[in-house]
Write an enzyme that holds these catalytic residues in place. Structure first.
Site, PDB file in Angstrom:
ATOM      1  N   VAL A   1     -55.300  67.300  65.695  1.00 48.64           N
ATOM      2  CA  VAL A   1     -54.514  66.094  65.430  1.00 48.64           C
ATOM      3  C   VAL A   1     -53.071  66.386  65.830  1.00 48.64           C
ATOM      4  O   VAL A   1     -52.563  67.482  65.587  1.00 48.64           O
ATOM      5  CB  VAL A   1     -54.578  65.702  63.932  1.00 48.64           C
ATOM      6  CG1 VAL A   1     -53.690  64.518  63.641  1.00 48.64           C
ATOM      7  CG2 VAL A   1     -56.005  65.404  63.509  1.00 48.64           C
TER       8      VAL A   1
ATOM      9  N   GLY B   1     -53.759  75.127  66.723  1.00 49.89           N
ATOM     10  CA  GLY B   1     -53.928  75.443  65.309  1.00 49.89           C
ATOM     11  C   GLY B   1     -53.743  74.259  64.383  1.00 49.89           C
ATOM     12  O   GLY B   1     -53.641  74.438  63.162  1.00 49.89           O
ATOM     13  N   HIS B   2     -53.694  73.075  64.916  1.00 49.25           N
ATOM     14  CA  HIS B   2     -53.412  71.885  64.085  1.00 49.25           C
ATOM     15  C   HIS B   2     -54.502  70.853  64.294  1.00 49.25           C
ATOM     16  O   HIS B   2     -54.309  69.948  65.115  1.00 49.25           O
ATOM     17  CB  HIS B   2     -52.047  71.308  64.462  1.00 49.25           C
ATOM     18  CG  HIS B   2     -51.492  70.353  63.469  1.00 49.25           C
ATOM     19  ND1 HIS B   2     -51.687  68.990  63.544  1.00 49.25           N
ATOM     20  CD2 HIS B   2     -50.754  70.564  62.370  1.00 49.25           C
ATOM     21  CE1 HIS B   2     -51.060  68.402  62.547  1.00 49.25           C
ATOM     22  NE2 HIS B   2     -50.490  69.330  61.815  1.00 49.25           N
ATOM     23  N   PHE B   3     -55.544  70.866  63.726  1.00 48.12           N
ATOM     24  CA  PHE B   3     -56.142  71.663  62.664  1.00 48.12           C
ATOM     25  C   PHE B   3     -57.321  72.457  63.215  1.00 48.12           C
ATOM     26  O   PHE B   3     -57.748  72.218  64.335  1.00 48.12           O
ATOM     27  CB  PHE B   3     -56.600  70.758  61.524  1.00 48.12           C
ATOM     28  CG  PHE B   3     -55.459  70.103  60.796  1.00 48.12           C
ATOM     29  CD1 PHE B   3     -54.721  70.803  59.857  1.00 48.12           C
ATOM     30  CD2 PHE B   3     -55.096  68.791  61.075  1.00 48.12           C
ATOM     31  CE1 PHE B   3     -53.676  70.198  59.181  1.00 48.12           C
ATOM     32  CE2 PHE B   3     -54.050  68.182  60.410  1.00 48.12           C
ATOM     33  CZ  PHE B   3     -53.338  68.885  59.465  1.00 48.12           C
TER      34      PHE B   3
END
Length: 154
Positions: A54, A47-49
């Site tokens: 990243v 979930g990042h991003f």
């Protein structure tokens, strides 16, 4: 020295998925250099991003702390205590001041270099930096922490 590296890695109080040390390249009473590869399958990339994964800054900081403070701290404690025992390791980060300069993407291998500023009363403060494979600085700053082995384990 290879036996020293293995002893330090075995003493780390972390395991997957929160172990961010693959290898110790060199270590002395003044500095440590270690390597970690960020697996594309790591849980924090989900979930990042949404558009492009990243590595979160907190994970980069943790990687630098594990190599730069905990590995070096274990080495320093083993040098000053002839009854060194890796059981009962207690670690607490006390301060970080990190500047983030470049992103780290899934699959990248980084090198962490840490230089001791001081080690007194089990508190270790280090100047740390993380480099990518092009030897560009990804992030840098200072990290301090308390590291000791519980008296019950000696």
């Amino acid at each position: 020295m290879e036996n020293t590296f293995k002893t330090i890695l075995d003493a780390l109080p972390y395991k997957d998925p929160f172990l961010f040390v693959n290898e110790i390249v060199s270590i002395s009473e003044e500095r440590v250099e270690g390597i970690y590869m960020f697996s594309p399958e790591a849980y924090f990339y989900e979930g990042h991003f949404k558009e492009i994964a990243v590595t979160p800054g907190v994970i980069l900081t943790e990687c630098m702390a594990q190599i730069g403070v905990v590995c070096l701290g274990i080495y320093l404690l083993s040098k000053e205590d002839s009854h060194f025992n890796t059981a009962g390791l207690q670690v607490a980060m006390s301060n970080t001041n990190i500047d983030f300069l470049k992103p780290v993407y899934p699959g990248e291998t980084v090198t962490v270099i840490s230089e001791k500023k001081y080690f007194r009363f089990n508190k270790l403060k280090c100047a740390v930096k993380m480099l990518n494979s092009k030897e560009e600085v990804i992030c840098k700053g200072t990290i301090s922490g308390m590291i000791k082995f519980s008296e019950d384990e000696k």
